[in-house]
Design an enzyme around this catalytic site. Structure first.
Site, PDB file in Angstrom:
ATOM      1  N   ASP A 190      13.926 -24.028  27.478  1.00 53.67           N
ATOM      2  CA  ASP A 190      14.508 -23.698  28.769  1.00 53.67           C
ATOM      3  C   ASP A 190      14.536 -22.167  28.863  1.00 53.67           C
ATOM      4  O   ASP A 190      14.385 -21.465  27.851  1.00 53.67           O
ATOM      5  CB  ASP A 190      15.908 -24.294  28.841  1.00 53.67           C
ATOM      6  CG  ASP A 190      16.667 -23.875  30.083  1.00 53.67           C
ATOM      7  OD1 ASP A 190      16.056 -23.879  31.168  1.00 53.67           O
ATOM      8  OD2 ASP A 190      17.851 -23.528  29.960  1.00 53.67           O
ATOM      9  N   ASP A 192      16.779 -20.007  31.527  1.00 56.03           N
ATOM     10  CA  ASP A 192      18.091 -19.446  31.844  1.00 56.03           C
ATOM     11  C   ASP A 192      19.119 -19.826  30.785  1.00 56.03           C
ATOM     12  O   ASP A 192      19.291 -21.010  30.459  1.00 56.03           O
ATOM     13  CB  ASP A 192      18.561 -19.934  33.208  1.00 56.03           C
ATOM     14  CG  ASP A 192      17.693 -19.401  34.346  1.00 56.03           C
ATOM     15  OD1 ASP A 192      16.626 -18.833  34.052  1.00 56.03           O
ATOM     16  OD2 ASP A 192      18.072 -19.569  35.515  1.00 56.03           O
ATOM     17  N   ARG A 235      21.589 -23.627  46.554  1.00 55.61           N
ATOM     18  CA  ARG A 235      21.630 -22.239  46.087  1.00 55.61           C
ATOM     19  C   ARG A 235      20.487 -21.412  46.674  1.00 55.61           C
ATOM     20  O   ARG A 235      20.681 -20.275  47.076  1.00 55.61           O
ATOM     21  CB  ARG A 235      21.592 -22.204  44.554  1.00 55.61           C
ATOM     22  CG  ARG A 235      22.880 -22.694  43.902  1.00 55.61           C
ATOM     23  CD  ARG A 235      22.763 -22.773  42.400  1.00 55.61           C
ATOM     24  NE  ARG A 235      21.842 -23.850  41.999  1.00 55.61           N
ATOM     25  CZ  ARG A 235      21.467 -24.069  40.744  1.00 55.61           C
ATOM     26  NH1 ARG A 235      21.904 -23.290  39.772  1.00 55.61           N
ATOM     27  NH2 ARG A 235      20.655 -25.072  40.457  1.00 55.61           N
ATOM     28  N   SER A 278      11.448 -24.344  33.288  1.00 60.65           N
ATOM     29  CA  SER A 278      12.687 -23.823  33.848  1.00 60.65           C
ATOM     30  C   SER A 278      12.975 -24.404  35.218  1.00 60.65           C
ATOM     31  O   SER A 278      12.061 -24.618  36.032  1.00 60.65           O
ATOM     32  CB  SER A 278      12.597 -22.292  33.949  1.00 60.65           C
ATOM     33  OG  SER A 278      13.724 -21.756  34.596  1.00 60.65           O
TER      34      SER A 278
END
Length: 405
Positions: A190, A192, A235, A278
């Protein structure tokens, strides 16, 4: 003709040497034993803080060549001359074969206490396992040791030790032994809060003036309280109208996790293929792929029209299920079976990927992820993943020294 040393009923001698280590001891002992025409069955040597323990299992002297007493007396005289202690035990045959069900148990602690080590060893014994060998992988930034265990299947041992790890505040990884551990592998991470310290969407949000709103949605999604796809669209919608030139600024703001470069550099030296997947954005992962020499990268893509973000993503959606699907795709392209893949992540949207991989590592993860993954690492150094693969700190540093890294 069958080698008599391979039989289980022939007499053998176990020669044990103890004392201060220095060059020439091993050569000296076997020079003494060579004088009696003895064959070597097994050798093991350990040096801890300058103190040597050398064990040699050798055949019994042949009839008519020498007596056991002569061997004993000669070895003891040599040891005394070297200011060493010697012990010689009579017996028959070789070491007993290791039992079925073999695993490597890696334990990480900071510190690794005697109490936690005792508890781990006791839990292994309670499972019916035997500890055949223990050695240290690293002494910093964490203490890492590996137990070679036999006599118990990997899965029940992993389950039992996961509970012990949580109780003792250490990290434990259990992987099955075998040639596959040395085979070429694929490691997928991943991005982040795993490969990097940041949440990329929050970096974008800071430039858009909506950081607090985005952070709140991100936190809820990573805890598994919100559907990832819905939270992603919510978001990204907050970024609508942001000047696309901010991408260059965000790339410069990204901070790699400590140990990230060491991890990737070492894996690449070993012939591993390395990728990232990601829930963030290709605008950043593509840059990371080039900077770090990654083999694979996949992420969502922010849509840009007339030089501004539209508040939408385009292309394949990389969500929880998508990460597992992409891991399988990377493995197929790399020619690596899924059983030989390693996945590393921290959030709930990584869980499918972690459980699809041969080894899933929860890195500084949320509780729901730690409980569901194969193993967890709770130290802020990404290169600790190397220890779970049996790679020692000394090997890493020696390779860096040769390459001038």
């Amino acid at each position: 003709m069958r080698d008599s040393s391979a039989r289980t009923d022939v007499p053998t001698l176990l020669v044990k040497i103890f004392g201060k280590d220095r060059p020439g001891i091993t050569a000296g002992l076997f020079d003494v034993l060579a004088g009696f025409g003895l064959d070597v069955v097994d050798i093991e040597q350990v040096v801890t803080r300058g103190r040597l323990v050398l064990c040699a299992l050798v055949t019994h002297p042949a009839q008519g060549q020498a007596t056991e007493g002569e061997v004993r007396a000669t070895v003891h005289r040599w040891a005394e001359s070297m200011k060493l202690d010697a012990e010689i035990l009579s017996g028959v045959g070789d070491n007993r074969p290791r039992a079925e069900g073999r695993s490597h148990v890696t334990v990480l602690g900071h510190p690794l206490t005697a109490r936690s080590t005792s508890a781990i060893a006791a839990r292994i014994a309670d499972c019916g396992g035997n500890i055949d060998r223990v050695f240290r992988l690293a002494k910093y930034p964490v203490t890492a040791v590996e137990f070679a265990v036999s006599g118990v299947a990997t899965e029940p041992l992993r389950t039992a030790l996961a509970a012990e790890a949580h109780q003792r505040g250490v990290d434990i990884a259990v992987v099955s032994a075998g040639l596959h551990r040395r085979a070429q592998r694929l490691v997928v991470m991943d991005v982040d809060s795993t490969l990097i310290q940041d949440e990329v969407i929050e970096l974008f949000a800071a430039h858009a003036g909506c950081a607090e709103k985005v952070a709140a949605v991100t936190a809820a999604a990573m805890r598994g309280e919100l559907d990832f796809e819905q939270s992603l669209h919510a978001r990204v919608a907050l970024l609508k109208g942001l000047d696309a030139r901010v991408v260059d600024k965000v790339r410069q703001e990204v901070r790699l996790t400590p140990g990230a470069r060491t991890l990737i550099r070492t894996l690449k030296r070993l012939g591993y293929q390395v990728g990232v997947v990601s829930g963030g954005f290709t605008q950043v992962t593509d840059d990371l792929r080039v900077r770090l020499g990654l083999d694979f990268a996949a992420a969502n893509t922010l849509e840009v029209v007339d030089g501004r973000l539209t508040g939408r993503v385009v292309g394949e959606l990389v969500d929880r299920a998508g990460k597992a699907r992409i891991l399988a795709r990377f493995a197929a392209e790399a020619g690596v079976p899924l059983a030989q893949t390693v996945a590393v992540g921290d959030g709930a949207n990584d869980l499918d990927m972690l459980n699809t991989a041969g080894l899933g590592v929860a890195f500084n993860a949320k509780p729901v992820v730690r409980e569901a993954a194969h193993t967890a690492v709770n130290f802020p150094f990404l290169d600790t993943v190397l220890y779970l693969l049996g790679i020692t700190r000394e090997e890493v540093e020696a390779a860096d020294l040769v390459d001038g890294a």
